[in-house]
Scaffold this motif. Structure first.
Motif, PDB file in Angstrom:
ATOM      1  N   GLU A 109      -2.517  12.638  -2.792  1.00  0.00           N
ATOM      2  CA  GLU A 109      -3.491  13.212  -3.723  1.00  0.00           C
ATOM      3  C   GLU A 109      -3.619  12.420  -5.020  1.00  0.00           C
ATOM      4  OE1 GLU A 109       0.247  15.936  -3.981  1.00  0.00           O
ATOM      5  OE2 GLU A 109      -0.881  14.829  -2.452  1.00  0.00           O
ATOM      6  N   ASP A 110      -2.647  11.526  -5.296  1.00  0.00           N
ATOM      7  CA  ASP A 110      -2.711  10.729  -6.518  1.00  0.00           C
ATOM      8  C   ASP A 110      -3.153   9.289  -6.270  1.00  0.00           C
ATOM      9  OD1 ASP A 110      -1.926  12.825  -8.086  1.00  0.00           O
ATOM     10  OD2 ASP A 110       0.205  12.348  -7.992  1.00  0.00           O
ATOM     11  N   VAL A 111      -3.387   8.896  -5.017  1.00  0.00           N
ATOM     12  CA  VAL A 111      -3.898   7.565  -4.687  1.00  0.00           C
ATOM     13  C   VAL A 111      -5.229   7.764  -3.958  1.00  0.00           C
ATOM     14  CG1 VAL A 111      -3.459   5.393  -3.496  1.00  0.00           C
ATOM     15  CG2 VAL A 111      -1.550   6.660  -4.503  1.00  0.00           C
TER      16      VAL A 111
ATOM     17  N   ILE B 236      -1.126  -8.666   1.707  1.00  0.00           N
ATOM     18  CA  ILE B 236      -1.855  -7.731   2.558  1.00  0.00           C
ATOM     19  C   ILE B 236      -2.705  -8.581   3.486  1.00  0.00           C
ATOM     20  CG2 ILE B 236      -3.447  -5.768   2.599  1.00  0.00           C
ATOM     21  CD1 ILE B 236      -2.628  -5.259  -0.353  1.00  0.00           C
ATOM     22  N   ASN B 237      -2.193  -8.840   4.696  1.00  0.00           N
ATOM     23  CA  ASN B 237      -2.829  -9.888   5.512  1.00  0.00           C
ATOM     24  C   ASN B 237      -3.990  -9.371   6.351  1.00  0.00           C
ATOM     25  OD1 ASN B 237      -1.592  -8.615   7.674  1.00  0.00           O
ATOM     26  ND2 ASN B 237      -0.553 -10.452   8.419  1.00  0.00           N
ATOM     27  N   ASP B 238      -4.484  -8.196   5.988  1.00  0.00           N
ATOM     28  CA  ASP B 238      -5.745  -7.699   6.521  1.00  0.00           C
ATOM     29  C   ASP B 238      -6.431  -6.973   5.375  1.00  0.00           C
ATOM     30  OD1 ASP B 238      -7.781  -7.235   8.247  1.00  0.00           O
ATOM     31  OD2 ASP B 238      -6.756  -5.708   9.445  1.00  0.00           O
ATOM     32  N   GLU B 239      -7.739  -6.914   5.385  1.00  0.00           N
ATOM     33  CA  GLU B 239      -8.445  -6.298   4.268  1.00  0.00           C
ATOM     34  C   GLU B 239      -8.100  -4.819   4.143  1.00  0.00           C
ATOM     35  OE1 GLU B 239     -12.574  -7.118   4.952  1.00  0.00           O
ATOM     36  OE2 GLU B 239     -12.474  -8.990   3.818  1.00  0.00           O
ATOM     37  N   ILE B 240      -8.043  -4.357   2.900  1.00  0.00           N
ATOM     38  CA  ILE B 240      -7.786  -2.956   2.613  1.00  0.00           C
ATOM     39  C   ILE B 240      -8.982  -2.388   1.869  1.00  0.00           C
ATOM     40  CG2 ILE B 240      -6.558  -3.554   0.468  1.00  0.00           C
ATOM     41  CD1 ILE B 240      -4.852  -1.036   0.904  1.00  0.00           C
ATOM     42  N   GLU B 241      -9.343  -1.153   2.206  1.00  0.00           N
ATOM     43  CA  GLU B 241     -10.499  -0.506   1.600  1.00  0.00           C
ATOM     44  C   GLU B 241     -10.067   0.280   0.367  1.00  0.00           C
ATOM     45  OE1 GLU B 241     -12.918   3.251   2.905  1.00  0.00           O
ATOM     46  OE2 GLU B 241     -13.729   1.525   4.008  1.00  0.00           O
ATOM     47  N   VAL B 242     -10.601  -0.109  -0.805  1.00  0.00           N
ATOM     48  CA  VAL B 242     -10.344   0.583  -2.069  1.00  0.00           C
ATOM     49  C   VAL B 242     -11.692   0.989  -2.641  1.00  0.00           C
ATOM     50  CG1 VAL B 242      -9.316   0.436  -4.360  1.00  0.00           C
ATOM     51  CG2 VAL B 242      -8.293  -0.820  -2.449  1.00  0.00           C
TER      52      VAL B 242
END
Length: 295
Positions: free
Chosen positions: A73-75, A208-214
């Motif tokens: 809930e905080d990220v 992070i060797n694959d894309e991360i969705e932010v």
């Protein structure tokens, strides 16, 4: 991912079981209730190839597993891809006594640190660590002055940091070291029991060797965490060469970010300060060099 973790734990167990000259295993825990708990398990060994009165050359490395337990809930994005990182390295160190009580130390380490989401090692998973220091022993007050520089991803920083310290042995019971990135004061109760107060920098870096969705946008980069620790520790020596350590403290500074490959911030986790716990076990080999240690 499970295969990588199982392999890591097997290699840690194997490394610890061997009767090599320098072996350690260490477990660290940073409980943080507002963003994430951080747990690190690492092990390493150093094998002396040259070890005489003048110089020492070692070959070794380490293995590390870093786990993050995020508070959802905080990220404000999915964290599954950055909850587990593994790393392993190959390290070379060289020490040599010079004239007039000077001493040189050099370290070079190649390290792979990644979340291994695509089960392959990418070029961005590879990091290079290095350290170079000069030390001068002063027999008049039984002290050692050390200066140099280090670049090491274990600090969670993307730039080199200076190494400056002044260490002194006051008497059989008391010794201290003042400097950057590590300051300590030690009280020894006999030959086997040692109590320490310390202020030091620690951290973590993993690709992070694959894309991360932010925020619904895909990013590539690294996860970096840096902490300044203040704490107390207790070391007990067994059979001269085996040392057990227990430490506890608090982080005076705590930062964790996802950064792109230009070292610009993508997301700051805004971590609050937290408690810190560390337990470890280390076997030390006999140092044959004429190294005048005061701490």
């Amino acid at each position: 991912m499970k295969k990588v973790s199982i392999l890591l734990l097997f290699m840690v167990s194997w490394s610890y079981a061997q009767e090599t000259d320098n072996i350690y295993i260490q477990s660290e825990f940073f409980p943080s209730y507002d963003v994430a708990n951080i747990y690190r398990l690492k092990a390493g060994l150093d094998i002396p190839v040259i070890n005489n009165l003048t110089e020492k050359f070692t070959v070794g490395g380490k293995l590390q597993n870093t786990s993050f337990s995020f508070v959802d809930e905080d990220v404000p994005f999915e964290t599954d891809e950055i909850e587990t990182f593994n790393s392993f390295s190959l390290r070379f160190t060289y020490e040599r006594n010079l004239r007039n009580d000077w001493r040189i130390f050099a370290m070079q380490e190649s390290e792979v640190s990644s979340n291994f989401r695509d089960d392959n090692i990418a070029s961005d998973d590879l990091f290079f660590n290095a350290m170079l220091t000069l030390s001068k022993y002063n027999g008049r007050d039984n002290s050692v002055l050390t200066f140099g520089a280090a670049y090491d991803i274990k600090y969670g920083l993307y730039y080199p940091i200076p190494i400056i310290s002044y260490a002194r042995r006051i008497n059989d019971n008391w010794a201290y070291k003042i400097g950057v990135p590590d300051s300590r004061v030690k009280y020894s109760l006999g030959k086997s029991h040692h109590f320490e107060g310390f202020a030091t920098i620690t951290g973590f870096t993993g690709n992070i060797n694959d894309e991360i969705e932010v925020y619904k946008e895909d990013y590539s980069g690294t996860l970096r965490q840096t902490s300044v620790l203040l704490g107390l520790g207790y070391n007990i020596d067994f059979w001269e060469k085996l040392t057990a350590t227990v430490q506890g403290g608090y982080t005076a500074y705590n930062r964790m970010q996802i950064q792109d490959y230009s070292d610009d911030e993508i997301y700051d986790f805004d971590m609050s300060d937290s408690f810190y716990f560390n337990v470890g076990l280390k076997y030390n080999f006999a140092n044959m060099t004429n190294d005048k240690k005061v701490y």
